[in-house]
Scaffold this motif. Structure first.
Motif, mmCIF file in Angstrom:
data_model
loop_
_atom_site.group_PDB
_atom_site.id
_atom_site.type_symbol
_atom_site.label_atom_id
_atom_site.label_comp_id
_atom_site.label_asym_id
_atom_site.label_seq_id
_atom_site.Cartn_x
_atom_site.Cartn_y
_atom_site.Cartn_z
ATOM 1 N N ARG A 70 0.827 -1.208 0.000
ATOM 2 C CA ARG A 70 0.000 0.000 0.000
ATOM 3 C C ARG A 70 0.864 1.262 0.000
ATOM 4 O O ARG A 70 0.492 2.266 -0.619
ATOM 5 C CB ARG A 70 -0.945 -0.020 1.196
ATOM 6 C CG ARG A 70 -2.048 -1.060 1.037
ATOM 7 C CD ARG A 70 -2.988 -1.130 2.223
ATOM 8 N NE ARG A 70 -4.044 -2.107 1.969
ATOM 9 C CZ ARG A 70 -4.944 -2.488 2.868
ATOM 10 N NH1 ARG A 70 -4.928 -1.963 4.084
ATOM 11 N NH2 ARG A 70 -5.860 -3.390 2.548
ATOM 12 N N HIS A 71 2.003 1.199 0.668
ATOM 13 C CA HIS A 71 2.940 2.335 0.613
ATOM 14 C C HIS A 71 3.444 2.518 -0.816
ATOM 15 O O HIS A 71 3.472 3.649 -1.333
ATOM 16 C CB HIS A 71 4.105 2.091 1.564
ATOM 17 C CG HIS A 71 5.250 3.024 1.364
ATOM 18 N ND1 HIS A 71 5.170 4.378 1.609
ATOM 19 C CD2 HIS A 71 6.524 2.793 0.915
ATOM 20 C CE1 HIS A 71 6.328 4.949 1.330
ATOM 21 N NE2 HIS A 71 7.167 4.015 0.905
ATOM 22 N N ALA A 72 3.842 1.426 -1.461
ATOM 23 C CA ALA A 72 4.312 1.515 -2.847
ATOM 24 C C ALA A 72 3.195 1.988 -3.764
ATOM 25 O O ALA A 72 3.420 2.804 -4.673
ATOM 26 C CB ALA A 72 4.837 0.147 -3.304
ATOM 27 N N ALA A 73 1.984 1.487 -3.545
ATOM 28 C CA ALA A 73 0.847 1.889 -4.378
ATOM 29 C C ALA A 73 0.572 3.377 -4.251
ATOM 30 O O ALA A 73 0.255 4.051 -5.243
ATOM 31 C CB ALA A 73 -0.384 1.080 -3.988
ATOM 32 N N GLN A 74 0.692 3.894 -3.021
ATOM 33 C CA GLN A 74 0.468 5.332 -2.802
ATOM 34 C C GLN A 74 1.456 6.148 -3.633
ATOM 35 O O GLN A 74 1.079 7.136 -4.279
ATOM 36 C CB GLN A 74 0.633 5.650 -1.313
ATOM 37 C CG GLN A 74 0.154 7.027 -0.908
ATOM 38 C CD GLN A 74 -1.325 7.060 -0.588
ATOM 39 O OE1 GLN A 74 -2.002 6.046 -0.668
ATOM 40 N NE2 GLN A 74 -1.826 8.221 -0.228
ATOM 41 N N GLU A 75 2.708 5.745 -3.638
ATOM 42 C CA GLU A 75 3.716 6.448 -4.425
ATOM 43 C C GLU A 75 3.431 6.318 -5.920
ATOM 44 O O GLU A 75 3.575 7.273 -6.680
ATOM 45 C CB GLU A 75 5.111 5.893 -4.110
ATOM 46 C CG GLU A 75 5.596 6.189 -2.706
ATOM 47 C CD GLU A 75 5.796 7.677 -2.480
ATOM 48 O OE1 GLU A 75 6.281 8.352 -3.410
ATOM 49 O OE2 GLU A 75 5.453 8.159 -1.387
ATOM 50 N N TYR A 76 3.041 5.121 -6.335
ATOM 51 C CA TYR A 76 2.760 4.903 -7.747
ATOM 52 C C TYR A 76 1.601 5.778 -8.215
ATOM 53 O O TYR A 76 1.667 6.405 -9.285
ATOM 54 C CB TYR A 76 2.425 3.433 -7.993
ATOM 55 C CG TYR A 76 2.018 3.139 -9.423
ATOM 56 C CD1 TYR A 76 2.969 3.019 -10.429
ATOM 57 C CD2 TYR A 76 0.674 3.012 -9.770
ATOM 58 C CE1 TYR A 76 2.599 2.768 -11.740
ATOM 59 C CE2 TYR A 76 0.296 2.762 -11.079
ATOM 60 C CZ TYR A 76 1.251 2.636 -12.064
ATOM 61 O OH TYR A 76 0.873 2.400 -13.368
ATOM 62 N N ILE A 77 0.531 5.809 -7.431
ATOM 63 C CA ILE A 77 -0.649 6.593 -7.817
ATOM 64 C C ILE A 77 -0.291 8.068 -7.953
ATOM 65 O O ILE A 77 -0.783 8.757 -8.854
ATOM 66 C CB ILE A 77 -1.779 6.384 -6.796
ATOM 67 C CG1 ILE A 77 -2.253 4.927 -6.824
ATOM 68 C CG2 ILE A 77 -2.957 7.313 -7.084
ATOM 69 C CD1 ILE A 77 -3.112 4.535 -5.638
ATOM 70 N N SER A 78 0.567 8.546 -7.068
ATOM 71 C CA SER A 78 0.972 9.951 -7.139
ATOM 72 C C SER A 78 1.781 10.237 -8.402
ATOM 73 O O SER A 78 1.650 11.309 -9.006
ATOM 74 C CB SER A 78 1.803 10.318 -5.902
ATOM 75 O OG SER A 78 1.034 10.200 -4.728
ATOM 76 N N GLN A 79 2.605 9.278 -8.802
ATOM 77 C CA GLN A 79 3.468 9.483 -9.972
ATOM 78 C C GLN A 79 2.775 9.139 -11.288
ATOM 79 O O GLN A 79 3.112 9.691 -12.336
ATOM 80 C CB GLN A 79 4.738 8.639 -9.831
ATOM 81 C CG GLN A 79 5.632 9.035 -8.671
ATOM 82 C CD GLN A 79 6.894 8.194 -8.605
ATOM 83 O OE1 GLN A 79 7.437 7.779 -9.628
ATOM 84 N NE2 GLN A 79 7.373 7.936 -7.393
ATOM 85 N N TYR A 80 1.829 8.201 -11.232
ATOM 86 C CA TYR A 80 1.134 7.750 -12.444
ATOM 87 C C TYR A 80 -0.371 7.827 -12.232
ATOM 88 O O TYR A 80 -1.045 6.801 -12.110
ATOM 89 C CB TYR A 80 1.531 6.312 -12.786
ATOM 90 C CG TYR A 80 2.989 6.100 -13.107
ATOM 91 C CD1 TYR A 80 3.439 6.136 -14.422
ATOM 92 C CD2 TYR A 80 3.920 5.860 -12.092
ATOM 93 C CE1 TYR A 80 4.773 5.932 -14.718
ATOM 94 C CE2 TYR A 80 5.258 5.653 -12.380
ATOM 95 C CZ TYR A 80 5.681 5.695 -13.690
ATOM 96 O OH TYR A 80 7.007 5.495 -13.991
ATOM 97 N N PRO A 81 -0.931 9.036 -12.170
ATOM 98 C CA PRO A 81 -2.372 9.151 -11.948
ATOM 99 C C PRO A 81 -3.167 8.442 -13.048
ATOM 100 O O PRO A 81 -2.724 8.354 -14.189
ATOM 101 C CB PRO A 81 -2.625 10.661 -11.989
ATOM 102 C CG PRO A 81 -1.305 11.316 -11.998
ATOM 103 C CD PRO A 81 -0.274 10.326 -12.354
ATOM 104 N N SER A 82 -4.322 7.937 -12.672
ATOM 105 C CA SER A 82 -5.174 7.253 -13.648
ATOM 106 C C SER A 82 -5.566 8.207 -14.766
ATOM 107 O O SER A 82 -5.964 9.349 -14.523
ATOM 108 C CB SER A 82 -6.431 6.722 -12.953
ATOM 109 O OG SER A 82 -7.296 6.117 -13.893
#
Length: 258
Positions: A70-82
């Motif tokens: 979930r920590h990694a996902a949070q970073e990913y979502i911030s860098q690669y928004p849908s």
């Protein structure tokens, strides 16, 4: 005056970048109430996208644990928004993200596990395709067999890694009951992702067969694919492999090179 497009852009910026809370100016209430309402949108959006990533990458979740994921996902979502309203399209770059994510640099195989899981995800949601028309194939004169070009089923994908990622994927399936160990020094993986009976499978392939199928998937004619496979394994029987690929609905269409 802000138009609808500007309002939508402010909303997206506010959702994915907490430091730029431009949405608050368009909401009613006090400053704290507006910030609170913007946070509701942000939290709901991130929660939905995290859940999407968890369902797309279940093996990664098992390998690193829920909290770390979930920590990694949070970073990913911030860098690669849908970029789409279709959540099935979200998460494609997760493997590339993990390759540059410092906390997992001691797990060099992890990005390739993510790449394989994305191929499995795509295969599951791929469009159905009718089997290859054997009656059409039988009408091709034998002298033209060398010119045959084949199309792979949309629910199939070829995967390659320097690590035994196919083995890692297999032992982390819910109903797997065999040996759990993985020797990371055992060599790389050449595998085929398929979806027989709407169940995604990952099948390890000999490199000669994998390379032959890869050659066909890139548009090379049958003769060229034969050459690729035979350079790797002079005993490889591409005709028998072709029959198997057709019977298993891996190849679903063909044309003749001009």
């Amino acid at each position: 005056m802000h138009g609808l497009r500007d309002l939508q852009q402010d909303f997206l910026t506010s959702v994915f970048n907490e430091e730029k809370n431009d949405l608050a100016q368009h909401l009613i209430g006090t400053e704290s109430e507006r910030a609170w309402r913007a946070d509701i949108y942000r939290n709901n959006t991130f929660s939905n996208l995290r859940s999407t990533l968890e369902s797309t990458y279940p093996v990664i979740v098992k390998l690193v644990g829920v909290e770390f994921f979930r920590h990694a996902a949070q970073e990913y979502i911030s860098q690669y928004p849908s970029a789409s309203g279709d959540l099935h399209l979200f998460g494609e770059a997760f493997g590339a993200f993990l390759a540059t994510f410092p906390p997992v640099e001691q797990l060099p195989y992890l990005p390739d596990v993510a790449r394989l899981e994305w191929l499995c995800h795509k295969a599951y949601f791929a469009a159905d395709h009718t089997p290859l028309a054997l009656d059409r194939l039988m009408q091709v004169p034998p002298v033209r067999y060398v010119d045959l070009q084949f199309k792979l089923n949309p629910a199939c994908a070829l995967f390659e890694s320097a690590f035994p990622v196919d083995r890692i994927w297999q032992i982390n399936q819910d109903h797997y009951t065999g040996e759990q160990s993985v020797d990371l020094s055992s060599g790389g993986a050449t595998a085929l992702v398929t979806r027989p009976m709407y169940r995604v499978t990952v099948s390890t392939m000999a490199r000669s067969e994998w390379c032959a199928l890869q050659a066909l998937s890139t548009g090379l004619a049958f003769a060229a694919a034969c050459d690729v496979a035979l350079r790797i394994d002079p005993e490889f029987n591409l005709v028998a492999a072709l029959h198997r690929w057709v019977n298993d609905t891996i190849l679903v269409d063909f044309s003749l090179a001009t």
